[in-house]
Design an enzyme around this catalytic site. Structure first.
Site, PDB file in Angstrom:
ATOM      1  N   ARG A 200       0.812  -1.223   0.000  1.00 36.06           N
ATOM      2  CA  ARG A 200       0.000   0.000   0.000  1.00 36.06           C
ATOM      3  C   ARG A 200       0.845   1.273   0.000  1.00 36.06           C
ATOM      4  O   ARG A 200       0.361   2.345   0.324  1.00 36.06           O
ATOM      5  CB  ARG A 200      -0.975   0.035   1.187  1.00 36.06           C
ATOM      6  CG  ARG A 200      -2.031  -1.083   1.234  1.00 36.06           C
ATOM      7  CD  ARG A 200      -2.674  -1.301  -0.130  1.00 36.06           C
ATOM      8  NE  ARG A 200      -3.890  -2.094  -0.062  1.00 36.06           N
ATOM      9  CZ  ARG A 200      -3.970  -3.350  -0.521  1.00 36.06           C
ATOM     10  NH1 ARG A 200      -2.913  -3.964  -1.011  1.00 36.06           N
ATOM     11  NH2 ARG A 200      -5.119  -3.992  -0.489  1.00 36.06           N
ATOM     12  N   LEU A 201       2.110   1.173  -0.383  1.00 35.77           N
ATOM     13  CA  LEU A 201       2.962   2.358  -0.515  1.00 35.77           C
ATOM     14  C   LEU A 201       2.857   2.853  -1.967  1.00 35.77           C
ATOM     15  O   LEU A 201       3.815   2.815  -2.743  1.00 35.77           O
ATOM     16  CB  LEU A 201       4.407   2.027  -0.144  1.00 35.77           C
ATOM     17  CG  LEU A 201       4.651   1.732   1.334  1.00 35.77           C
ATOM     18  CD1 LEU A 201       6.106   1.336   1.572  1.00 35.77           C
ATOM     19  CD2 LEU A 201       4.298   2.946   2.190  1.00 35.77           C
TER      20      LEU A 201
END
Length: 224
Positions: A200-201
């Protein structure tokens, strides 16, 4: 109050997830023109197998600020904005008449990419609407003539009867365009390009008008 007889666990989607692994996005890769950047991503989505890459979620709001969203199809874009066509009597048409600001969102799971565009809405000239209307398949033109979009109707048979009536009236397909059916352009005020990344970066970049260079855009990375 909930009905205890219903097993709510079957409606729990918190465990549904996947990681985003199809790409990454770097500032150096972004084109200075967001229109060209969007076109490149549209082409890539189609090449990756998306069968409806021009589908975009259009969000509008009433004068009171109550939002609504639906999908429409992008038909053409250039430096002036992104264009679509619809019936002005529809809910979206009525809301755009009351509040000429909107947002568009594209999402292509095949490439883990999303684009958001916000801005003001303007009507396209009738000549543009007429030109595109005549390009549409005959039955699509008949359907547009038969339907007063978003108006309540008793059942489907009424709609189908209206369609048959139009088909019988214009057997050669020379269906006239109702003046209510027309085109809209979203004139962008902000663009955001999003690339899904593992853990989720994600990569996010926003294009904003450059106050020092009229017509140009400045690009800023955002936290995911």
């Amino acid at each position: 109050m909930t009905d205890s007889s219903i097993d709510q666990s079957e409606y729990d989607h918190r465990a549904v997830r996947r990681d985003f692994v199809f790409g990454e996005l770097h500032r150096a890769e972004l084109l200075p023109d967001p229109v060209a950047q969007l076109q490149g991503w549209l082409t890539a989505a189609q090449a990756a197998g998306n069968f409806d890459p021009t589908a975009m979620c259009l969000s509008t709001a009433s004068a009171a600020g109550r939002p609504s969203s639906r999908y429409v199809l992008l038909k053409h874009l250039d430096a002036r904005g992104l264009c679509f066509y619809t019936d002005s009597r529809s809910r979206k048409g009525r809301e755009l008449a009351e509040n000429p600001h909107a947002a568009l969102a594209f999402y292509w799971p095949e490439t883990d990419r999303q684009v958001r565009v916000t801005g003001r809405i303007e009507r396209l000239p009738d000549s543009d609407a007429e030109a595109y209307f005549q390009q549409r398949p005959i039955k699509s033109r008949m359907a547009a003539a038969a339907s007063e979009q978003s108006t309540p109707i008793a059942d489907r048979s009424v709609l189908e009867a209206r369609f048959r009536e139009i088909a019988e009236r214009y057997p050669e397909g020379d269906v006239p365009r109702n003046p209510a059916w027309g085109g809209y352009r979203l004139v962008p005020e902000e663009w955001e390009f999003w690339q899904g990344r593992p853990s989720r970066l994600h990569d996010r970049f926003v294009y904003l008008p450059d106050a020092d260079q009229p017509g140009a855009w400045r690009i800023q990375r955002l936290m995911p």
